[in-house]
Scaffold this active site. Sequence first.
Site, short mmCIF file in Angstrom:
data_model
loop_
_atom_site.label_atom_id
_atom_site.label_comp_id
_atom_site.label_asym_id
_atom_site.label_seq_id
_atom_site.Cartn_x
_atom_site.Cartn_y
_atom_site.Cartn_z
N ILE A 133 0.88 -1.17 0.00
CA ILE A 133 0.00 0.00 0.00
C ILE A 133 0.91 1.22 0.00
CG2 ILE A 133 -0.24 -0.09 2.52
CD1 ILE A 133 -3.07 1.11 2.16
N ALA A 134 0.65 2.15 -0.91
CA ALA A 134 1.54 3.30 -1.03
C ALA A 134 0.81 4.50 -1.59
CB ALA A 134 2.73 2.94 -1.94
N GLU A 167 1.31 -6.27 7.18
CA GLU A 167 2.54 -6.03 7.94
C GLU A 167 2.94 -4.58 7.75
OE1 GLU A 167 2.70 -10.42 6.88
OE2 GLU A 167 2.98 -8.69 5.53
N ASN A 172 6.91 2.89 11.68
CA ASN A 172 5.97 3.68 10.87
C ASN A 172 4.74 4.01 11.70
OD1 ASN A 172 4.47 4.93 8.90
ND2 ASN A 172 4.85 3.38 7.33
N TYR A 179 -4.10 2.61 10.47
CA TYR A 179 -4.66 1.26 10.48
C TYR A 179 -5.48 1.01 11.74
CZ TYR A 179 -1.21 0.55 6.77
OH TYR A 179 -0.47 0.66 5.63
#
Length: 246
Positions: A133-134, A167, A172, A179
């Site tokens: 995911i970016a 993960e 981070n 999340y």
Amino acid sequence: MANPSISTAAPELAPVFSDAAVRENPYMARYATLADANAIDHIVQAAFGNSAPRSSVARDIKRNKTTYVVVTRSPTAKPIADDTYTPTNNTGWRSRIKSLFSSGNLGPRKTMNNVVGLVGIWTALDQAHIVVIATHPNERRRGVGELLVLATIVEALKTGAANATLEVRKSNNAARSLYRKYGFNDVGIRHRYYHDNREDAIIMSTPAFSNLEYKRSLIRRWNGYLSIRGKTKLQFDPTPYLALTE
């Protein structure tokens, strides 16, 4: 199946907002196609640098159990400033490839520069797992990452997964906070997981989607997103998947 360009500020999920009702989110989500592979690779490299995941997007998109969703920015929105990113016209055969996942279309994408974020979701057995995911660094803090998480959860519900996992780097904190906002909890650790610096990965997982309280929290979060960002277009209608079945 997915539906074409759906406005998601629907009465079933969202209250009436005095200003959001006339405001539209410049970001929208749709399923990726092979034509998006180069843009996805660029964003992954821009977001992660040398620690970028080692995978082939073009290969992954073809896999039955892997789905990519991209967030695109409206051509009328302010463009990102990125000297390393050269927009190219998609006038070749790639631009004519139909979506691998839906016949819906949000309209022609004139340049690769419209893609600003992506998520890859691998479904195995009864679990949906985020493989990558970016968000492009110049598009952060504008709701792109949150829209990707929402799209992931809706896609997981759509495929019948029992929950979703991922993960994330232990350091981070911003991602971990996002999340947690959507119900992901720390459930384990993978020691020295990342190849660039051997940093640990935190395994996070949502509660079971059958949990009604969790489902209610997702509806509240979605409504909150719409109230802040305005009407948001998706290629898939989240309404039936977020509906409560009590």
